[in-house]
Design an enzyme around this catalytic site. Structure first.
Site, PDB file in Angstrom:
ATOM      1  N   ASP A  10       2.904   9.427   2.563  1.00 38.62           N
ATOM      2  CA  ASP A  10       2.464   8.226   1.869  1.00 38.62           C
ATOM      3  C   ASP A  10       1.707   8.630   0.600  1.00 38.62           C
ATOM      4  OD1 ASP A  10       1.531   5.492   1.507  1.00 38.62           O
ATOM      5  OD2 ASP A  10      -0.392   6.240   2.275  1.00 38.62           O
ATOM      6  N   ARG A  11       1.632   7.729  -0.362  1.00 40.39           N
ATOM      7  CA  ARG A  11       0.931   8.057  -1.612  1.00 40.39           C
ATOM      8  C   ARG A  11      -0.537   7.601  -1.577  1.00 40.39           C
ATOM      9  NH1 ARG A  11       2.238   5.164  -7.306  1.00 40.39           N
ATOM     10  NH2 ARG A  11       0.232   4.200  -6.839  1.00 40.39           N
ATOM     11  N   ASP A  12      -0.753   6.299  -1.745  1.00 42.66           N
ATOM     12  CA  ASP A  12      -2.122   5.784  -1.919  1.00 42.66           C
ATOM     13  C   ASP A  12      -2.936   5.938  -0.638  1.00 42.66           C
ATOM     14  OD1 ASP A  12      -1.404   4.992  -4.508  1.00 42.66           O
ATOM     15  OD2 ASP A  12      -0.743   3.021  -3.818  1.00 42.66           O
ATOM     16  N   GLU A  18      -7.418   5.989  -2.555  1.00 41.90           N
ATOM     17  CA  GLU A  18      -7.065   4.576  -2.476  1.00 41.90           C
ATOM     18  C   GLU A  18      -7.871   3.813  -3.522  1.00 41.90           C
ATOM     19  OE1 GLU A  18      -4.906   2.552  -0.701  1.00 41.90           O
ATOM     20  OE2 GLU A  18      -5.863   1.015  -1.927  1.00 41.90           O
ATOM     21  N   TYR A  21      -4.359  -1.879  -6.200  1.00 43.37           N
ATOM     22  CA  TYR A  21      -3.152  -1.803  -7.019  1.00 43.37           C
ATOM     23  C   TYR A  21      -3.507  -1.020  -8.282  1.00 43.37           C
ATOM     24  CZ  TYR A  21      -1.059  -5.214  -3.928  1.00 43.37           C
ATOM     25  OH  TYR A  21      -0.557  -5.839  -2.837  1.00 43.37           O
ATOM     26  N   HIS A  93       9.558  -4.034  -3.702  1.00 43.19           N
ATOM     27  CA  HIS A  93       9.796  -5.423  -3.274  1.00 43.19           C
ATOM     28  C   HIS A  93       8.558  -6.094  -2.689  1.00 43.19           C
ATOM     29  CE1 HIS A  93      13.675  -3.157  -2.877  1.00 43.19           C
ATOM     30  NE2 HIS A  93      14.009  -4.116  -3.719  1.00 43.19           N
ATOM     31  N   CYS A 106      14.146  -6.684   1.877  1.00 39.66           N
ATOM     32  CA  CYS A 106      14.681  -5.335   1.695  1.00 39.66           C
ATOM     33  C   CYS A 106      14.538  -4.554   2.994  1.00 39.66           C
ATOM     34  CB  CYS A 106      13.931  -4.620   0.575  1.00 39.66           C
ATOM     35  SG  CYS A 106      12.253  -4.134   1.011  1.00 39.66           S
ATOM     36  N   LYS A 110       8.032  -0.106   3.904  1.00 38.17           N
ATOM     37  CA  LYS A 110       7.526   0.457   5.163  1.00 38.17           C
ATOM     38  C   LYS A 110       6.849  -0.653   5.962  1.00 38.17           C
ATOM     39  CE  LYS A 110       4.997   3.510   2.910  1.00 38.17           C
ATOM     40  NZ  LYS A 110       4.025   4.588   2.597  1.00 38.17           N
ATOM     41  N   ASP A 135      -1.947   6.758   5.918  1.00 34.54           N
ATOM     42  CA  ASP A 135      -3.267   6.208   6.270  1.00 34.54           C
ATOM     43  C   ASP A 135      -3.194   4.833   6.889  1.00 34.54           C
ATOM     44  OD1 ASP A 135      -2.485   5.032   3.774  1.00 34.54           O
ATOM     45  OD2 ASP A 135      -4.577   4.482   3.384  1.00 34.54           O
TER      46      ASP A 135
HETATM   47 MG   LIG Z   1      -1.475   4.434   2.002  1.00 36.64          MG
HETATM   48 ZN   LIG Z   2      11.941  -2.550  -0.572  1.00 42.70          ZN
END
Ligand SMILES: [Mg+2]
Ligand SMILES: [Zn+2]
Length: 191
Positions: A10-12, A18, A21, A93, A106, A110, A135
């Site tokens: 995962d990224r953020d 974190e 946005y 999305h 979609c 996740k 996370d």
């Molecule tokens: Mg995350």
């Molecule tokens: Zn999507």
């Protein structure tokens, strides 16, 4: 073609701090251990794939050019510390989007498995040795939905979700991306 153990990260809240946005690059900051963690995976021949929900696109907070710019920045920051990611997928999305391009239901947001399935189609992934590090409960559900080993970190939303959410399907709970990577190594080396 040799199939490689693969870690979906995962990224953020997992790689970078974190920060809601992220609409400006100054808010994109790697955790101090992130590059080391990814570099260790690189050195062990373990494939690194970033999978990130970026609903800020669908919600109209920023566009895909912005997301791509942040990802270029992330790769540069990692590269300057000797780490690289092998592939990156994001889901732009969100059901609330006013743009039909993004509002359609979609299979990549996740915990839906679309991004992992795409990696399985495009990369030499060893299905028996897949891990998801993240996370959020949704990351662990992605692991459950794809037959990967879910490793939950306490950074980002992790600590809060571990208190608030029930039935998080994590196989391992650990402090951060670096300790998660040590878990991955110990499990791979057991085989
Ligand atoms: Mg995350
Ligand atoms: Zn999507």
């Amino acid at each position: 073609m040799e199939r490689l153990p693969t870690v979906f990260i995962d990224r953020d809240g997992t790689i970078n701090i974190e920060s809601g946005y992220i609409n400006h690059p100054v808010n994109f900051r790697l955790y101090p251990f992130a590059a080391q963690a990814i570099r260790i995976l690189n050195e062990h021949g373990i494939q690194v794939v970033v999978v990130t929900n970026q609903a800020g696109v669908g919600r109209g907070y920023f566009d895909e050019n912005h997301v791509n710019m942040l990802h270029t920045l992330m790769k540069e920051k990692l590269k300057s510390q000797g780490a690289h990611i092998d592939a990156l997928y994001y889901c732009p999305h969100h059901s609330s989007s006013k743009d039909p391009k993004y509002s359609a239901e979609c299979d990549c947001r996740k915990p839906s498995p679309g991004m992992v399935n795409k990696a399985l189609a495009e990369l030499p992934v060893d299905r028996e040795r897949m891990f998801v590090i993240g996370d959020r409960k949704g990351d662990m559900k992605l692991a459950e939905n794809t037959g990967a080993c879910g490793i939950m970190v306490r950074t980002g939303y992790g600590e809060g979700e571990l208190i608030k959410e029930k039935n998080i399907p994590a196989e391992v709970i650990t402090d951060n991306l670096l300790t998660a990577v040590y878990e991955v190594l110990s499990r791979i080396e057991q085989d």
